[in-house]
Design a protein around this motif. Structure first.
Motif, mmCIF file in Angstrom:
data_model
loop_
_atom_site.group_PDB
_atom_site.id
_atom_site.type_symbol
_atom_site.label_atom_id
_atom_site.label_comp_id
_atom_site.label_asym_id
_atom_site.label_seq_id
_atom_site.Cartn_x
_atom_site.Cartn_y
_atom_site.Cartn_z
ATOM 1 N N ALA A 175 16.607 5.723 -0.665
ATOM 2 C CA ALA A 175 16.947 7.015 -1.258
ATOM 3 C C ALA A 175 15.759 7.938 -0.976
ATOM 4 C CB ALA A 175 17.203 6.875 -2.754
ATOM 5 N N PRO A 176 15.969 9.244 -0.921
ATOM 6 C CA PRO A 176 14.887 10.155 -0.529
ATOM 7 C C PRO A 176 13.551 9.988 -1.250
ATOM 8 C CG PRO A 176 16.965 11.329 -0.505
ATOM 9 C CD PRO A 176 17.255 9.956 -1.079
ATOM 10 N N PRO A 177 13.484 9.643 -2.553
ATOM 11 C CA PRO A 177 12.162 9.472 -3.172
ATOM 12 C C PRO A 177 11.327 8.352 -2.550
ATOM 13 C CG PRO A 177 13.818 9.823 -4.856
ATOM 14 C CD PRO A 177 14.557 9.633 -3.555
ATOM 15 N N LEU A 178 11.942 7.487 -1.762
ATOM 16 C CA LEU A 178 11.207 6.435 -1.063
ATOM 17 C C LEU A 178 10.063 7.016 -0.235
ATOM 18 C CD1 LEU A 178 10.851 3.524 0.131
ATOM 19 C CD2 LEU A 178 12.588 4.170 1.816
ATOM 20 N N PHE A 179 10.251 8.209 0.294
ATOM 21 C CA PHE A 179 9.227 8.787 1.167
ATOM 22 C C PHE A 179 7.942 9.154 0.426
ATOM 23 C CE2 PHE A 179 13.196 9.622 3.586
ATOM 24 C CZ PHE A 179 12.916 8.776 4.641
ATOM 25 N N ASP A 180 7.954 9.074 -0.902
ATOM 26 C CA ASP A 180 6.748 9.302 -1.703
ATOM 27 C C ASP A 180 6.035 8.005 -2.057
ATOM 28 O OD1 ASP A 180 7.220 12.073 -1.845
ATOM 29 O OD2 ASP A 180 8.515 11.822 -3.605
ATOM 30 N N VAL A 181 6.501 6.870 -1.522
ATOM 31 C CA VAL A 181 6.046 5.572 -2.016
ATOM 32 C C VAL A 181 4.542 5.352 -1.832
ATOM 33 C CG1 VAL A 181 6.524 4.127 0.023
ATOM 34 C CG2 VAL A 181 6.722 3.163 -2.279
ATOM 35 N N ALA A 182 3.941 5.837 -0.781
ATOM 36 C CA ALA A 182 2.492 5.636 -0.597
ATOM 37 C C ALA A 182 1.724 6.325 -1.731
ATOM 38 C CB ALA A 182 2.033 6.149 0.758
ATOM 39 N N ARG A 183 2.108 7.532 -2.051
ATOM 40 C CA ARG A 183 1.461 8.258 -3.156
ATOM 41 C C ARG A 183 1.672 7.526 -4.482
ATOM 42 N NH1 ARG A 183 3.337 11.166 -6.978
ATOM 43 N NH2 ARG A 183 5.391 11.471 -6.056
ATOM 44 N N VAL A 184 2.866 6.994 -4.680
ATOM 45 C CA VAL A 184 3.187 6.276 -5.918
ATOM 46 C C VAL A 184 2.363 4.987 -6.015
ATOM 47 C CG1 VAL A 184 5.033 5.127 -7.198
ATOM 48 C CG2 VAL A 184 5.472 7.322 -6.071
ATOM 49 N N VAL A 185 2.235 4.275 -4.901
ATOM 50 C CA VAL A 185 1.399 3.065 -4.889
ATOM 51 C C VAL A 185 -0.034 3.436 -5.265
ATOM 52 C CG1 VAL A 185 0.347 1.321 -3.381
ATOM 53 C CG2 VAL A 185 2.821 1.747 -3.273
ATOM 54 N N GLU A 197 3.070 -1.232 8.212
ATOM 55 C CA GLU A 197 1.715 -1.788 8.312
ATOM 56 C C GLU A 197 0.737 -1.013 7.434
ATOM 57 O OE1 GLU A 197 0.290 -2.488 12.278
ATOM 58 O OE2 GLU A 197 2.205 -3.369 12.897
ATOM 59 N N GLY A 198 0.877 0.299 7.395
ATOM 60 C CA GLY A 198 0.011 1.113 6.551
ATOM 61 C C GLY A 198 0.240 0.840 5.075
ATOM 62 N N LEU A 199 1.502 0.645 4.695
ATOM 63 C CA LEU A 199 1.802 0.318 3.303
ATOM 64 C C LEU A 199 1.259 -1.058 2.929
ATOM 65 C CD1 LEU A 199 5.430 1.754 3.145
ATOM 66 C CD2 LEU A 199 3.434 2.618 1.874
ATOM 67 N N ALA A 200 1.322 -1.991 3.854
ATOM 68 C CA ALA A 200 0.760 -3.324 3.606
ATOM 69 C C ALA A 200 -0.756 -3.232 3.439
ATOM 70 C CB ALA A 200 1.132 -4.283 4.734
ATOM 71 N N THR A 259 -1.481 -1.705 -0.043
ATOM 72 C CA THR A 259 -1.267 -2.608 -1.180
ATOM 73 C C THR A 259 -2.122 -3.869 -1.105
ATOM 74 O OG1 THR A 259 0.569 -3.803 -0.135
ATOM 75 C CG2 THR A 259 1.131 -1.842 -1.453
ATOM 76 N N GLY A 260 -2.502 -4.262 0.105
ATOM 77 C CA GLY A 260 -3.225 -5.518 0.274
ATOM 78 C C GLY A 260 -2.308 -6.729 0.282
ATOM 79 N N HIS A 261 -1.016 -6.481 0.354
ATOM 80 C CA HIS A 261 0.000 -7.540 0.381
ATOM 81 C C HIS A 261 1.028 -7.207 1.461
ATOM 82 C CE1 HIS A 261 -1.401 -9.088 -3.486
ATOM 83 N NE2 HIS A 261 -1.388 -7.851 -3.941
ATOM 84 N N PRO A 262 1.685 -8.225 2.007
ATOM 85 C CA PRO A 262 2.761 -7.920 2.948
ATOM 86 C C PRO A 262 3.885 -7.169 2.237
ATOM 87 C CG PRO A 262 2.705 -10.281 2.458
ATOM 88 C CD PRO A 262 1.528 -9.663 1.787
ATOM 89 N N VAL A 263 4.439 -6.182 2.910
ATOM 90 C CA VAL A 263 5.621 -5.489 2.410
ATOM 91 C C VAL A 263 6.807 -6.375 2.758
ATOM 92 C CG1 VAL A 263 7.066 -3.428 2.597
ATOM 93 C CG2 VAL A 263 4.561 -3.224 2.684
ATOM 94 N N ARG A 264 7.625 -6.674 1.750
ATOM 95 C CA ARG A 264 8.712 -7.636 1.978
ATOM 96 C C ARG A 264 10.069 -6.969 1.860
ATOM 97 N NH1 ARG A 264 7.707 -12.959 -1.329
ATOM 98 N NH2 ARG A 264 9.522 -13.545 -0.105
ATOM 99 N N SER A 265 10.960 -7.381 2.751
ATOM 100 C CA SER A 265 12.340 -6.905 2.698
ATOM 101 C C SER A 265 13.325 -8.043 2.973
ATOM 102 C CB SER A 265 12.564 -5.773 3.701
ATOM 103 O OG SER A 265 12.303 -6.216 5.019
ATOM 104 N N ARG A 266 12.797 -9.242 3.087
ATOM 105 C CA ARG A 266 13.666 -10.402 3.311
ATOM 106 C C ARG A 266 13.113 -11.576 2.517
ATOM 107 N NH1 ARG A 266 11.447 -14.421 6.049
ATOM 108 N NH2 ARG A 266 9.674 -14.038 7.373
#
Length: 182
Positions: A12-22, A49-52, A55-62
């Protein structure tokens, strides 16, 4: 003491703010593990990769495969935001075909504190299953941040959600992980 927050996001569009939210969650003392629905992972594929790194953790989607180690610490709270119509209904109905919905469903069963902030339009808000799903989640102990207490649905066709209340979502996560004085 560091607290661990599982931040789960749908496409959903707010996803694009996720780096700031993290970053804001980290400033509040959270160790953030980011999980995405498959569609959300596609939307931010160039930044995984930047989000990982952030956060210092792998970003997971599976789901992890049998024998693979679980690289995330145990959560103190789960925040599912933005949660799409599909994700809300799947979570309420126990349809765990995506990683984030499956982990969130399991967290409910374990009693892990959880908040869900839907992000839907007014047409989907009027679908009869949606109201039932919100009630199911609420009755299962999930803090539902919607309507008067959270996100207000936007008209169909809007690709931008300018007022997604991320602050309210993070405040809810903070409240969930704060022990009651009683």
């Amino acid at each position: 003491m560091t607290r661990t927050l599982y931040l789960f996001c749908s496409a959903a569009p707010p996803l694009f703010d996720v780096a700031r939210v993290v970053e804001e969650a980290q400033a509040r003392g959270w160790d953030v593990c980011l999980g995405l629905t498959p569609s959300a992972a596609e939307w931010v594929a160039g930044g995984i990769e930047g989000l990982a790194a952030l956060t210092g953790h792998p970003v997971r989607s599976r789901y992890r495969r049998p024998g693979e180690p679980d690289l995330w610490p145990v959560p103190d709270a789960v925040l599912f935001a933005p949660a799409t119509f599909n994700s809300v209904n799947a979570l309420a109905l126990g349809i765990t075909d995506s990683f984030v919905v499956g982990v969130a469903a399991e967290a409910m069963g374990k009693g892990t504190p959880m908040a869900v902030m839907p992000c839907v339009n007014t047409a989907l808000d009027r679908h009869p299953q949606f109201e039932q799903s919100l009630a199911t989640l609420h009755n299962a102990g999930v803090r539902v941040l919607y309507g008067e207490n959270g996100f207000h649905p936007n008209p169909p066709g809007e690709d931008h959600v300018p007022d997604f209340p991320w602050q309210l979502a993070l405040d809810a996560a903070d409240a969930l992980a704060t022990p009651s004085p009683y």
